[in-house]
Design a protein around this motif. Structure first.
Motif, PDB file in Angstrom:
ATOM      1  N   ALA A 146       0.851  -1.201   0.000  1.00 34.85           N
ATOM      2  CA  ALA A 146       0.000   0.000   0.000  1.00 34.85           C
ATOM      3  C   ALA A 146       0.881   1.243   0.000  1.00 34.85           C
ATOM      4  N   LEU A 147       1.931   1.212   0.836  1.00 41.91           N
ATOM      5  CA  LEU A 147       2.810   2.381   0.909  1.00 41.91           C
ATOM      6  C   LEU A 147       3.504   2.625  -0.434  1.00 41.91           C
ATOM      7  N   LEU A 148       3.888   1.546  -1.115  1.00 44.94           N
ATOM      8  CA  LEU A 148       4.548   1.729  -2.417  1.00 44.94           C
ATOM      9  C   LEU A 148       3.611   2.389  -3.424  1.00 44.94           C
ATOM     10  N   SER A 149       2.313   2.075  -3.337  1.00 50.33           N
ATOM     11  CA  SER A 149       1.416   2.736  -4.293  1.00 50.33           C
ATOM     12  C   SER A 149       1.279   4.225  -3.951  1.00 50.33           C
ATOM     13  N   PHE A 150       1.323   4.572  -2.638  1.00 53.57           N
ATOM     14  CA  PHE A 150       1.298   6.000  -2.283  1.00 53.57           C
ATOM     15  C   PHE A 150       2.591   6.680  -2.756  1.00 53.57           C
ATOM     16  N   GLU A 151       3.714   5.940  -2.632  1.00 54.08           N
ATOM     17  CA  GLU A 151       5.000   6.496  -3.074  1.00 54.08           C
ATOM     18  C   GLU A 151       4.963   6.727  -4.589  1.00 54.08           C
TER      19      GLU A 151
END
Ligand SMILES: Cc1cc2nc3c(=O)[nH]c(=O)nc-3n(C[C@H](O)[C@H](O)[C@H](O)COP(=O)(O)OP(=O)(O)OC[C@H]3O[C@@H](n4cnc5c(N)ncnc54)[C@H](O)[C@@H]3O)c2cc1C
Length: 386
Positions: free
Chosen positions: A240-245
């Motif tokens: 999930a964090l990678l998609s925000f990044e």
């Protein structure tokens, strides 16, 4: 005159322009214009100015102190910031960790950490990559075992941007080495940097700057309450964090900023007298416009609370490669001065073409290399065989 914008949207644009004219320090916009790094002090100052205005967190829901702007407002804000050469915010706390805490964090974690991200009291870095675990992130080996009320961490992270400035790291650690699949047995932890057992060693970049670090953990500790989500289920948060990044990196501002620099620089240099240059400039300008339209679609999806799909990788590939092409054009437009290691002053325009060129190089690597993004698109979006 913005013919496609409503009266309210035009009023919002005017408000943003006035804010930037009054509050954006000149030394900051000068630094951004020539492609110079701001350093932590500069970033903290801009962070504080945006926070005082209540405009620090455009994507956060209002209940957490965000603006909850719609896609058009965010687009207008970014466009004006870009035009005024305002710095981009440092994303680790605001644009990467915060959405994860808002979605997966406990009430206590949200109440404790989110206000400290806004105030700038906590400054975060991202502890994902390790030697031997970059593209193949799930191979990470940094271990964390439970000892009383704490996790005890041992291992090494690398390429950790701004770790030397950070007060905290969000990190992926292996908590169950015996799990049958390597994606299982990983947990998502929050850890303080200022403690014995955390050794931060800055790495010098090609541009001569200290932007990222190696970080060594030797029996470093963090309380068990700093586990985000469930034990051994960190891969969900990691993704999930990678998609925000990727949506942060994929924002049009990188390329828009560079295009603005290229245009004024090329004008002063007389490069537009060359039809071949004009052609390549027009191609770059159209690519930037197309990208901005695509970005608005993804930003709107986020605003509706939808999870971003694998197709968000398109944004990252497009904007970073476009950014690189623009900085290459800038070097060409500079002619024999293209290798000069300092800002070039032409008329009243000052641009550090080499610094911009260097800045564009790693963008196709960080946040997951573009080769990996292409693999994701081919498998998860186009359904091609792996
Ligand atoms: C400026 C910068 C800042 C960074 N900041 C951070 C940070 O703050 N925190 C953090 O955790 N990480 C950070 N990183 C690390 C970054 O995420 C990794 O560099 C990236 O994921 C690539 O991993 P790697 O360097 O180990 O390269 P490798 O994974 O070793 O890849 C080497 C090359 O092989 C290619 N490759 C690998 N596997 C495949 C495959 N299956 N198919 C096709 N090609 C493949 C890659 O595309 C690449 O070109 C940063 C990197 C840079 C450059």
């Amino acid at each position: 005159m913005d013919l496609n914008y409503s009266v309210e949207e035009q009023a919002f644009r005017a408000e943003v322009q006035e804010f930037l004219a009054q509050k954006l320090p000149k030394e900051m916009s000068d630094a951004i214009r020539v492609g110079r790094e701001l350093g932590k002090e500069g970033h903290e100052k801009w962070h504080g100015i945006l926070n005082d205005q209540g405009w620090l967190a455009p994507n956060w829901p209002k209940e957490f102190g965000g603006c909850e702007w719609n896609a058009v407002q965010r687009h207008i804000f970014e466009e004006e910031c870009c035009r005024a050469n305002a710095p981009r915010i440092v994303p680790f706390g605001l644009a990467m960790l915060a959405p994860v805490l808002q979605k997966f964090g406990s009430k206590e974690q949200q109440d404790h950490y989110l206000p400290r991200i806004l105030s700038g009291e906590d400054w975060w870095c991202q502890g994902y990559s390790e030697p031997g675990a970059g593209s193949d992130l799930a191979s990470l080996r940094t271990r964390a075992g439970i000892d009383g009320d704490d996790f005890v961490i041992n291992g090494q992270k690398t390429w950790t941007t701004m770790a030397h400035d950070a007060t905290h790291m969000f990190m992926l650690v292996r908590t169950d080495p015996g799990a049958p699949k390597k994606q299982q047995g990983i947990s998502f932890l929050l850890a303080p940097m200022d403690q014995p057992g955390v050794d931060v060693r800055p790495i010098r970049t090609l541009a001569g700057e200290y932007e990222f670090c190696e970080v060594f953990f030797d029996n470093a500790r963090t309380p068990c309450e700093n586990l985000v989500g469930e034990l051994n289920k960190g891969w969900t948060m990691a993704k999930a964090l990678l998609s925000f990044e990727r949506i942060f990196i994929g924002s049009p501002s990188l390329a828009q900023n560079a295009l603005g620099q290229l245009e004024s620089f090329a004008r002063c240099r007389g490069a537009f007298d060359d039809p071949v240059f004009c052609d390549r400039f027009a191609q770059a300008a159209l690519d930037v416009e197309d990208h901005a339209a695509l970005y608005a679609r993804f930003a709107d999806q986020l605003k509706r609370g939808e999870t971003l799909g694998a197709d968000v990788s398109m944004l990252k590939i497009w904007v970073t490669e476009c950014f690189q092409r623009i900085t290459e054009l800038m070097i060409e437009a500079a002619g024999p001065d293209g290798g000069t290691i300092s800002p070039l002053q032409i008329g009243n325009v000052s641009v550090d073409v080499l610094a911009s060129f260097y800045k564009a190089r790693p963008t196709t690597i960080y946040g997951g290399s573009n080769e990996i993004q292409r693999n994701i698109l081919s498998k998860a979006v186009l359904g091609l065989p792996g």
